[in-house]
Design a protein around this motif. Structure first.
Motif, mmCIF file in Angstrom:
data_model
loop_
_atom_site.group_PDB
_atom_site.id
_atom_site.type_symbol
_atom_site.label_atom_id
_atom_site.label_comp_id
_atom_site.label_asym_id
_atom_site.label_seq_id
_atom_site.Cartn_x
_atom_site.Cartn_y
_atom_site.Cartn_z
ATOM 1 N N ILE A 81 0.822 -1.199 0.000
ATOM 2 C CA ILE A 81 0.000 0.000 0.000
ATOM 3 C C ILE A 81 0.863 1.258 0.000
ATOM 4 N N GLU A 82 0.462 2.234 -0.799
ATOM 5 C CA GLU A 82 1.213 3.493 -0.869
ATOM 6 C C GLU A 82 0.391 4.620 -0.243
ATOM 7 N N GLU A 83 -0.458 5.260 -1.011
ATOM 8 C CA GLU A 83 -1.261 6.361 -0.471
ATOM 9 C C GLU A 83 -2.471 6.564 -1.376
ATOM 10 N N VAL A 84 -3.320 7.496 -0.975
ATOM 11 C CA VAL A 84 -4.521 7.801 -1.755
ATOM 12 C C VAL A 84 -4.216 9.053 -2.581
ATOM 13 N N GLY A 85 -5.054 9.364 -3.588
ATOM 14 C CA GLY A 85 -4.809 10.486 -4.494
ATOM 15 C C GLY A 85 -4.392 11.781 -3.822
ATOM 16 N N ALA A 86 -5.050 12.152 -2.727
ATOM 17 C CA ALA A 86 -4.717 13.426 -2.082
ATOM 18 C C ALA A 86 -4.576 13.264 -0.573
ATOM 19 N N MET A 87 -4.256 12.051 -0.139
ATOM 20 C CA MET A 87 -4.039 11.858 1.305
ATOM 21 C C MET A 87 -3.207 10.605 1.591
ATOM 22 N N ASN A 88 -2.611 10.577 2.767
ATOM 23 C CA ASN A 88 -1.940 9.372 3.268
ATOM 24 C C ASN A 88 -2.991 8.484 3.911
ATOM 25 N N ILE A 89 -2.652 7.203 4.071
ATOM 26 C CA ILE A 89 -3.664 6.263 4.559
ATOM 27 C C ILE A 89 -3.212 5.570 5.849
ATOM 28 N N PHE A 90 -4.170 5.379 6.744
ATOM 29 C CA PHE A 90 -3.913 4.712 8.025
ATOM 30 C C PHE A 90 -4.905 3.562 8.197
ATOM 31 N N PHE A 91 -4.430 2.476 8.801
ATOM 32 C CA PHE A 91 -5.298 1.336 9.136
ATOM 33 C C PHE A 91 -5.197 1.099 10.632
ATOM 34 N N ILE A 92 -6.302 0.757 11.250
ATOM 35 C CA ILE A 92 -6.222 0.300 12.647
ATOM 36 C C ILE A 92 -6.549 -1.187 12.610
ATOM 37 N N ILE A 93 -5.509 -1.979 12.883
ATOM 38 C CA ILE A 93 -5.641 -3.431 12.805
ATOM 39 C C ILE A 93 -5.421 -3.999 14.200
ATOM 40 N N ASP A 94 -6.454 -4.608 14.720
ATOM 41 C CA ASP A 94 -6.365 -5.214 16.054
ATOM 42 C C ASP A 94 -5.815 -4.206 17.074
ATOM 43 N N GLY A 95 -6.287 -2.985 16.984
ATOM 44 C CA GLY A 95 -5.898 -1.950 17.951
ATOM 45 C C GLY A 95 -4.611 -1.220 17.625
ATOM 46 N N GLU A 96 -3.850 -1.692 16.629
ATOM 47 C CA GLU A 96 -2.582 -1.028 16.289
ATOM 48 C C GLU A 96 -2.775 -0.106 15.079
ATOM 49 N N ILE A 97 -2.214 1.101 15.195
ATOM 50 C CA ILE A 97 -2.328 2.057 14.089
ATOM 51 C C ILE A 97 -1.156 1.850 13.139
ATOM 52 N N VAL A 98 -1.468 1.564 11.889
ATOM 53 C CA VAL A 98 -0.422 1.248 10.911
ATOM 54 C C VAL A 98 -0.551 2.166 9.707
ATOM 55 N N THR A 99 0.580 2.705 9.254
ATOM 56 C CA THR A 99 0.582 3.493 8.013
ATOM 57 C C THR A 99 1.825 3.111 7.219
ATOM 58 N N PRO A 100 1.749 3.127 5.881
ATOM 59 C CA PRO A 100 2.938 2.776 5.096
ATOM 60 C C PRO A 100 4.129 3.656 5.441
ATOM 61 N N GLU A 101 5.304 3.033 5.474
ATOM 62 C CA GLU A 101 6.543 3.785 5.750
ATOM 63 C C GLU A 101 6.859 4.700 4.567
ATOM 64 N N LEU A 102 7.679 5.715 4.822
ATOM 65 C CA LEU A 102 8.108 6.617 3.743
ATOM 66 C C LEU A 102 9.308 5.966 3.069
ATOM 67 N N GLN A 103 9.159 5.619 1.816
ATOM 68 C CA GLN A 103 10.268 4.926 1.135
ATOM 69 C C GLN A 103 10.601 5.570 -0.206
ATOM 70 N N GLY A 104 10.100 6.786 -0.428
ATOM 71 C CA GLY A 104 10.509 7.500 -1.645
ATOM 72 C C GLY A 104 9.420 7.652 -2.691
ATOM 73 N N SER A 105 8.351 6.845 -2.617
ATOM 74 C CA SER A 105 7.330 6.998 -3.660
ATOM 75 C C SER A 105 6.029 7.595 -3.132
ATOM 76 N N ILE A 106 5.964 7.897 -1.826
ATOM 77 C CA ILE A 106 4.755 8.561 -1.315
ATOM 78 C C ILE A 106 5.116 9.904 -0.674
ATOM 79 N N LEU A 107 4.098 10.743 -0.559
ATOM 80 C CA LEU A 107 4.328 12.065 0.015
ATOM 81 C C LEU A 107 4.438 11.958 1.539
ATOM 82 N N SER A 108 5.396 12.685 2.095
ATOM 83 C CA SER A 108 5.537 12.745 3.546
ATOM 84 C C SER A 108 4.538 13.793 4.051
#
Ligand code: PLP
Ligand code: COI
Length: 356
Positions: A229-256
Protein backbone atom coordinates in the motif's frame (compact mmCIF):
# COMPACT_ATOMS: atom_id res chain seq x y z
CA UNK A 1 14.01 41.43 0.50
CA UNK A 2 11.18 43.96 0.75
CA UNK A 3 7.70 43.05 -0.38
CA UNK A 4 6.02 45.67 -2.56
CA UNK A 5 2.25 45.90 -2.14
CA UNK A 6 -0.26 47.00 -4.74
CA UNK A 7 -3.81 46.73 -3.46
CA UNK A 8 -6.75 46.02 -5.73
CA UNK A 9 -8.98 48.91 -6.76
CA UNK A 10 -11.83 46.51 -7.45
CA UNK A 11 -12.35 44.23 -4.44
CA UNK A 12 -14.57 41.26 -5.28
CA UNK A 13 -17.72 40.33 -3.41
CA UNK A 14 -16.99 37.66 -0.81
CA UNK A 15 -19.00 34.44 -0.80
CA UNK A 16 -22.19 34.93 1.20
CA UNK A 17 -22.94 31.24 1.79
CA UNK A 18 -19.86 29.80 3.50
CA UNK A 19 -21.48 26.41 3.94
CA UNK A 20 -21.47 25.93 0.16
CA UNK A 21 -17.94 26.95 -0.81
CA UNK A 22 -16.81 23.59 -2.14
CA UNK A 23 -13.06 23.21 -2.60
CA UNK A 24 -10.81 25.43 -4.71
CA UNK A 25 -13.37 27.39 -6.73
CA UNK A 26 -13.15 30.88 -5.22
CA UNK A 27 -10.02 33.08 -5.10
CA UNK A 28 -9.28 36.14 -2.98
CA UNK A 29 -8.36 39.67 -4.07
CA UNK A 30 -4.56 39.36 -3.96
CA UNK A 31 -1.66 37.04 -4.70
CA UNK A 32 2.04 36.98 -3.86
CA UNK A 33 4.61 36.72 -6.66
CA UNK A 34 8.41 36.70 -6.81
CA UNK A 35 10.70 35.93 -9.72
CA UNK A 36 13.93 34.00 -10.02
CA UNK A 37 16.51 34.60 -12.66
CA UNK A 38 19.84 32.82 -12.95
CA UNK A 39 22.61 35.06 -11.63
CA UNK A 40 20.12 37.21 -9.73
CA UNK A 41 18.37 34.76 -7.41
CA UNK A 42 14.83 35.34 -6.11
CA UNK A 43 13.81 38.98 -6.54
CA UNK A 44 10.95 41.43 -7.06
CA UNK A 45 8.71 40.12 -4.27
CA UNK A 46 5.27 41.68 -4.51
CA UNK A 47 1.65 41.36 -3.48
CA UNK A 48 -0.59 42.36 -6.35
CA UNK A 49 -4.27 42.07 -7.33
CA UNK A 50 -5.27 38.48 -8.21
CA UNK A 51 -5.26 38.32 -12.03
CA UNK A 52 -4.34 36.03 -14.94
CA UNK A 53 -0.61 35.60 -15.52
CA UNK A 54 1.18 36.71 -18.61
CA UNK A 55 3.21 33.73 -19.79
CA UNK A 56 4.95 32.83 -23.02
CA UNK A 57 3.31 29.88 -24.80
CA UNK A 58 6.84 28.45 -24.83
CA UNK A 59 7.17 28.70 -20.99
CA UNK A 60 8.97 25.51 -19.98
CA UNK A 61 6.51 24.50 -17.27
CA UNK A 62 3.82 24.13 -19.93
CA UNK A 63 5.85 21.59 -21.88
CA UNK A 64 8.00 19.60 -19.46
CA UNK A 65 6.10 20.06 -16.20
CA UNK A 66 8.92 21.62 -14.19
CA UNK A 67 6.68 22.83 -11.38
CA UNK A 68 6.09 22.18 -7.69
CA UNK A 69 3.34 23.15 -5.26
CA UNK A 70 2.19 23.06 -1.65
CA UNK A 71 -1.12 23.12 0.20
CA UNK A 72 -1.89 24.48 3.67
CA UNK A 73 -4.71 26.31 5.40
CA UNK A 74 -5.48 29.39 7.50
CA UNK A 75 -8.21 28.93 10.10
CA UNK A 76 -10.47 31.45 11.85
CA UNK A 77 -10.68 31.01 15.63
CA UNK A 78 -13.65 31.86 17.86
CA UNK A 79 -12.09 35.20 18.89
CA UNK A 80 -11.84 36.23 15.22
CA UNK A 81 -8.07 35.80 14.91
CA UNK A 82 -6.41 33.77 12.16
CA UNK A 83 -3.88 30.96 12.50
CA UNK A 84 -2.07 28.35 10.39
CA UNK A 85 -0.92 24.80 11.02
CA UNK A 86 2.84 24.10 10.78
CA UNK A 87 3.44 26.36 7.74
CA UNK A 88 7.23 25.99 8.00
CA UNK A 89 6.80 22.27 7.26
CA UNK A 90 5.16 23.13 3.93
CA UNK A 91 8.00 25.39 2.81
CA UNK A 92 10.60 22.85 3.94
CA UNK A 93 8.79 20.22 1.88
CA UNK A 94 8.61 22.66 -1.04
CA UNK A 95 12.41 22.76 -0.96
CA UNK A 96 12.55 18.94 -0.99
CA UNK A 97 10.37 19.00 -4.11
CA UNK A 98 12.52 21.81 -5.54
CA UNK A 99 15.67 19.75 -5.16
CA UNK A 100 14.20 16.79 -7.03
CA UNK A 101 12.91 18.97 -9.86
CA UNK A 102 16.11 21.07 -10.06
CA UNK A 103 14.26 24.25 -9.07
CA UNK A 104 16.12 26.83 -6.93
CA UNK A 105 15.28 26.59 -3.23
CA UNK A 106 13.37 29.27 -1.37
CA UNK A 107 14.08 30.82 2.04
CA UNK A 108 11.59 29.27 4.46
CA UNK A 109 11.50 32.26 6.84
CA UNK A 110 10.98 34.69 3.99
CA UNK A 111 8.13 32.56 2.58
CA UNK A 112 6.39 32.63 5.97
CA UNK A 113 6.82 36.38 6.15
CA UNK A 114 5.36 36.75 2.63
CA UNK A 115 2.48 34.40 3.46
CA UNK A 116 1.69 36.25 6.70
CA UNK A 117 1.58 39.53 4.81
CA UNK A 118 -0.64 38.14 2.04
CA UNK A 119 -3.08 36.47 4.45
CA UNK A 120 -3.20 39.66 6.59
CA UNK A 121 -4.18 41.68 3.51
CA UNK A 122 -6.90 39.16 2.55
CA UNK A 123 -7.81 38.34 6.18
CA UNK A 124 -11.50 39.10 5.68
CA UNK A 125 -11.63 36.21 3.20
CA UNK A 126 -10.82 33.63 5.89
CA UNK A 127 -14.19 31.89 6.41
CA UNK A 128 -16.02 32.20 9.73
CA UNK A 129 -17.91 28.92 9.42
CA UNK A 130 -16.81 25.75 11.22
CA UNK A 131 -15.20 23.32 8.78
CA UNK A 132 -14.39 26.01 6.23
CA UNK A 133 -10.94 27.61 5.97
CA UNK A 134 -8.66 29.55 3.65
CA UNK A 135 -6.79 27.04 1.49
CA UNK A 136 -3.32 28.33 0.59
CA UNK A 137 -1.61 27.23 -2.59
CA UNK A 138 2.07 28.20 -3.02
CA UNK A 139 3.60 27.01 -6.31
CA UNK A 140 6.64 27.50 -8.52
CA UNK A 141 6.71 27.32 -12.31
CA UNK A 142 9.56 27.35 -14.83
CA UNK A 143 8.94 30.26 -17.17
CA UNK A 144 11.82 30.46 -19.70
CA UNK A 145 10.48 30.57 -23.25
CA UNK A 146 12.48 27.58 -24.53
CA UNK A 147 11.64 24.22 -26.08
CA UNK A 148 14.80 22.30 -25.24
CA UNK A 149 14.80 19.94 -22.26
CA UNK A 150 16.92 21.31 -19.39
CA UNK A 151 16.32 22.93 -16.00
CA UNK A 152 14.98 26.45 -16.55
CA UNK A 153 16.88 29.64 -15.74
CA UNK A 154 13.77 31.65 -14.75
CA UNK A 155 10.93 30.83 -12.37
CA UNK A 156 7.91 32.39 -10.73
CA UNK A 157 6.90 31.62 -7.13
CA UNK A 158 3.25 32.44 -6.55
CA UNK A 159 0.87 32.10 -3.61
CA UNK A 160 -2.89 32.15 -4.20
CA UNK A 161 -5.65 31.84 -1.59
CA UNK A 162 -8.98 30.05 -1.87
CA UNK A 163 -11.72 30.09 0.79
CA UNK A 164 -12.84 26.47 0.83
CA UNK A 165 -15.07 23.94 2.51
CA UNK A 166 -14.74 20.16 2.67
CA UNK A 167 -12.59 18.49 -0.02
CA UNK A 168 -15.01 15.59 -0.33
CA UNK A 169 -18.65 16.45 -0.85
CA UNK A 170 -19.46 13.79 1.78
CA UNK A 171 -17.82 15.94 4.53
CA UNK A 172 -16.88 13.77 7.53
CA UNK A 173 -18.99 10.89 6.23
CA UNK A 174 -16.91 7.86 5.25
CA UNK A 175 -15.59 7.76 1.68
CA UNK A 176 -15.38 4.78 -0.65
CA UNK A 177 -11.90 4.01 -1.95
CA UNK A 178 -10.98 1.90 -4.95
CA UNK A 179 -7.69 -0.04 -4.87
CA UNK A 180 -5.94 0.42 -8.21
CA UNK A 181 -4.26 -2.76 -9.46
CA UNK A 182 -3.67 -1.78 -13.06
CA UNK A 183 -2.06 1.65 -13.17
CA UNK A 184 0.68 2.95 -10.86
CA UNK A 185 1.28 6.49 -9.62
CA UNK A 186 4.98 6.50 -8.74
CA UNK A 187 8.02 4.32 -8.20
CA UNK A 188 11.02 4.66 -5.92
CA UNK A 189 13.61 6.85 -7.59
CA UNK A 190 10.82 8.78 -9.32
CA UNK A 191 8.98 11.83 -8.01
CA UNK A 192 6.34 10.26 -5.76
CA UNK A 193 7.73 11.93 -2.62
CA UNK A 194 7.41 15.39 -4.16
CA UNK A 195 4.41 17.60 -4.68
CA UNK A 196 4.61 18.12 -8.41
CA UNK A 197 1.82 18.26 -10.96
CA UNK A 198 3.05 15.20 -12.88
CA UNK A 199 2.20 12.88 -9.99
CA UNK A 200 -1.37 14.10 -10.07
CA UNK A 201 -1.57 13.86 -13.87
CA UNK A 202 -0.45 10.22 -13.57
CA UNK A 203 -3.25 9.58 -11.07
CA UNK A 204 -6.16 10.93 -13.15
CA UNK A 205 -6.89 7.80 -15.13
CA UNK A 206 -7.25 5.74 -11.94
CA UNK A 207 -9.43 8.41 -10.37
CA UNK A 208 -11.63 8.37 -13.45
CA UNK A 209 -12.09 4.61 -13.16
CA UNK A 210 -12.83 4.95 -9.42
CA UNK A 211 -15.49 7.60 -10.13
CA UNK A 212 -17.09 5.41 -12.80
CA UNK A 213 -17.49 2.74 -10.15
CA UNK A 214 -18.85 5.30 -7.67
CA UNK A 215 -15.76 5.48 -5.45
CA UNK A 216 -14.30 8.85 -4.34
CA UNK A 217 -10.59 8.16 -4.73
CA UNK A 218 -7.90 5.65 -5.56
CA UNK A 219 -5.65 3.76 -3.17
CA UNK A 220 -2.35 3.25 -4.99
CA UNK A 221 -0.22 0.14 -4.68
CA UNK A 222 3.57 0.04 -5.10
CA UNK A 223 4.76 0.44 -8.68
CA UNK A 224 6.94 -2.69 -8.75
CA UNK A 225 5.04 -5.60 -7.22
CA UNK A 226 1.64 -3.92 -7.02
CA UNK A 227 1.16 -5.49 -3.62
CA UNK A 228 2.13 -2.92 -1.02
CA UNK A 229 0.00 0.00 0.00
CA UNK A 230 1.21 3.49 -0.87
CA UNK A 231 -1.26 6.36 -0.47
CA UNK A 232 -4.52 7.80 -1.76
CA UNK A 233 -4.81 10.49 -4.49
CA UNK A 234 -4.72 13.43 -2.08
CA UNK A 235 -4.04 11.86 1.31
CA UNK A 236 -1.94 9.37 3.27
CA UNK A 237 -3.66 6.26 4.56
CA UNK A 238 -3.91 4.71 8.02
CA UNK A 239 -5.30 1.34 9.14
CA UNK A 240 -6.22 0.30 12.65
CA UNK A 241 -5.64 -3.43 12.81
CA UNK A 242 -6.36 -5.21 16.05
CA UNK A 243 -5.90 -1.95 17.95
CA UNK A 244 -2.58 -1.03 16.29
CA UNK A 245 -2.33 2.06 14.09
CA UNK A 246 -0.42 1.25 10.91
CA UNK A 247 0.58 3.49 8.01
CA UNK A 248 2.94 2.78 5.10
CA UNK A 249 6.54 3.79 5.75
CA UNK A 250 8.11 6.62 3.74
CA UNK A 251 10.27 4.93 1.14
CA UNK A 252 10.51 7.50 -1.65
CA UNK A 253 7.33 7.00 -3.66
CA UNK A 254 4.75 8.56 -1.32
CA UNK A 255 4.33 12.07 0.02
CA UNK A 256 5.54 12.75 3.55
CA UNK A 257 2.24 14.26 4.65
CA UNK A 258 2.30 16.91 7.37
CA UNK A 259 -1.04 15.66 8.65
CA UNK A 260 0.37 12.10 8.62
CA UNK A 261 3.39 13.20 10.66
CA UNK A 262 1.17 15.10 13.12
CA UNK A 263 -1.28 12.19 13.54
CA UNK A 264 1.63 9.84 14.27
CA UNK A 265 2.96 12.23 16.94
CA UNK A 266 -0.50 12.70 18.40
CA UNK A 267 -1.30 8.98 18.63
CA UNK A 268 2.12 8.28 20.19
CA UNK A 269 1.45 11.01 22.77
CA UNK A 270 -1.77 9.18 23.67
CA UNK A 271 0.24 6.01 24.28
CA UNK A 272 -1.25 4.20 21.29
CA UNK A 273 0.63 1.50 19.44
CA UNK A 274 1.71 3.10 16.18
CA UNK A 275 3.87 1.76 13.37
CA UNK A 276 5.16 2.93 10.02
CA UNK A 277 5.84 -0.17 7.96
CA UNK A 278 5.41 -1.91 4.66
CA UNK A 279 1.91 -3.34 4.53
CA UNK A 280 0.32 -5.29 1.69
CA UNK A 281 -3.25 -5.08 0.52
CA UNK A 282 -3.46 -8.85 1.18
CA UNK A 283 -2.63 -8.24 4.86
CA UNK A 284 -5.43 -5.67 5.03
CA UNK A 285 -7.87 -8.09 3.38
CA UNK A 286 -6.80 -10.88 5.77
CA UNK A 287 -7.30 -8.58 8.76
CA UNK A 288 -10.75 -7.72 7.38
CA UNK A 289 -11.67 -11.41 7.00
CA UNK A 290 -10.46 -12.08 10.53
CA UNK A 291 -12.63 -9.23 11.85
CA UNK A 292 -9.51 -7.31 12.91
CA UNK A 293 -9.68 -4.34 10.57
CA UNK A 294 -11.11 -1.84 13.04
CA UNK A 295 -10.85 1.46 11.17
CA UNK A 296 -9.35 3.01 8.04
CA UNK A 297 -8.81 6.73 7.50
CA UNK A 298 -6.95 9.10 5.22
CA UNK A 299 -5.04 12.22 6.31
CA UNK A 300 -4.33 15.39 4.36
CA UNK A 301 -4.55 19.16 4.53
CA UNK A 302 -7.48 19.33 2.14
CA UNK A 303 -9.04 16.02 3.26
CA UNK A 304 -8.32 16.60 7.03
CA UNK A 305 -9.15 13.19 8.58
CA UNK A 306 -11.28 11.25 6.18
CA UNK A 307 -12.82 7.98 7.36
CA UNK A 308 -12.88 5.20 4.76
CA UNK A 309 -16.11 3.20 4.91
CA UNK A 310 -15.65 1.03 1.86
CA UNK A 311 -12.55 -0.41 0.20
CA UNK A 312 -12.77 -2.25 -3.13
CA UNK A 313 -9.89 -4.50 -4.21
CA UNK A 314 -10.62 -6.53 -7.34
CA UNK A 315 -13.96 -8.19 -6.70
CA UNK A 316 -13.65 -7.88 -2.94
CA UNK A 317 -15.60 -5.10 -1.26
CA UNK A 318 -14.69 -4.45 2.38
CA UNK A 319 -17.18 -2.48 4.47
CA UNK A 320 -15.26 -0.96 7.34
CA UNK A 321 -16.78 -0.29 10.76
CA UNK A 322 -20.27 -0.56 9.29
CA UNK A 323 -19.47 2.37 6.98
CA UNK A 324 -19.45 4.67 10.01
CA UNK A 325 -16.72 6.90 11.38
CA UNK A 326 -14.68 4.97 13.96
CA UNK A 327 -14.03 6.05 17.52
CA UNK A 328 -10.30 6.63 17.02
CA UNK A 329 -10.76 8.46 13.69
CA UNK A 330 -13.32 10.73 15.37
CA UNK A 331 -10.99 11.44 18.30
CA UNK A 332 -8.10 12.29 15.96
CA UNK A 333 -10.40 14.47 13.83
CA UNK A 334 -11.73 16.32 16.90
CA UNK A 335 -8.23 16.89 18.29
CA UNK A 336 -6.62 18.02 15.03
CA UNK A 337 -9.46 20.36 14.05
CA UNK A 338 -9.74 21.49 17.68
CA UNK A 339 -6.12 22.67 17.58
CA UNK A 340 -6.42 24.10 14.06
CA UNK A 341 -9.49 26.19 14.92
CA UNK A 342 -8.05 27.21 18.30
CA UNK A 343 -10.62 25.35 20.42
CA UNK A 344 -8.04 23.07 22.00
CA UNK A 345 -4.70 23.87 23.54
CA UNK A 346 -1.75 23.37 21.16
CA UNK A 347 0.61 21.27 23.26
CA UNK A 348 2.94 20.59 20.34
CA UNK A 349 3.81 24.10 19.14
CA UNK A 350 2.15 23.45 15.77
CA UNK A 351 0.07 26.61 15.57
CA UNK A 352 1.36 29.72 13.83
CA UNK A 353 -0.70 32.77 14.78
CA UNK A 354 -1.11 35.58 12.29
CA UNK A 355 -0.04 38.79 13.97
CA UNK A 356 -2.24 41.84 13.77
N1 PLP B 1 -0.53 12.46 -0.38
C1 PLP B 1 -0.83 13.21 -1.45
C2 PLP B 1 -0.62 12.62 -2.79
C3 PLP B 1 -1.30 14.53 -1.29
O1 PLP B 1 -1.59 15.28 -2.34
C4 PLP B 1 -1.48 15.03 0.01
C5 PLP B 1 -1.94 16.39 0.21
O2 PLP B 1 -1.20 17.29 0.37
C6 PLP B 1 -1.15 14.21 1.10
C7 PLP B 1 -0.68 12.93 0.87
C8 PLP B 1 -1.27 14.72 2.50
O3 PLP B 1 -0.26 15.64 2.81
P1 PLP B 1 -0.47 16.78 3.88
O4 PLP B 1 -0.95 16.12 5.10
O5 PLP B 1 0.86 17.41 4.03
O6 PLP B 1 -1.47 17.71 3.30
C1 COI C 1 -3.65 19.14 -0.03
O1 COI C 1 -4.18 18.44 0.81
O2 COI C 1 -3.17 20.23 0.22
C2 COI C 1 -3.53 18.73 -1.41
O3 COI C 1 -2.61 19.13 -2.04
C3 COI C 1 -4.53 17.94 -2.03
C4 COI C 1 -4.78 18.46 -3.38
C5 COI C 1 -4.07 17.81 -4.45
C6 COI C 1 -6.07 19.03 -3.61
Amino acid sequence: MDIRVELTKNPKAKPTDESNLGFGHVFTDHMFIMNYDKGQGWHDARIVPYAPLELSPAAMCLHYAQEVFEGLKAYRTADGSVQMFRPEENFKRLNISNQRLVIPEVDVDFCIKALDKLVSIDKDWVPHTDGASLYIRPFIIAVDPFLGVRPADSYMFIIILSPSGAYYSTGLNPVGIYVESNYVRAVRGGMGFTKTGGNYAASLIGQDEAHKQDYSQVLWLDGVERKYIEEVGAMNIFFIIDGEIVTPELQGSILSGITRKSVLELCKSWGMKVSEKRISIQEVADAYDAGKLNEVFGTGTAAVISPVGKLKWGDKVMIINDNKIGEVSQKIYDTMTGMQYGKLEDKFGWIHKLEG
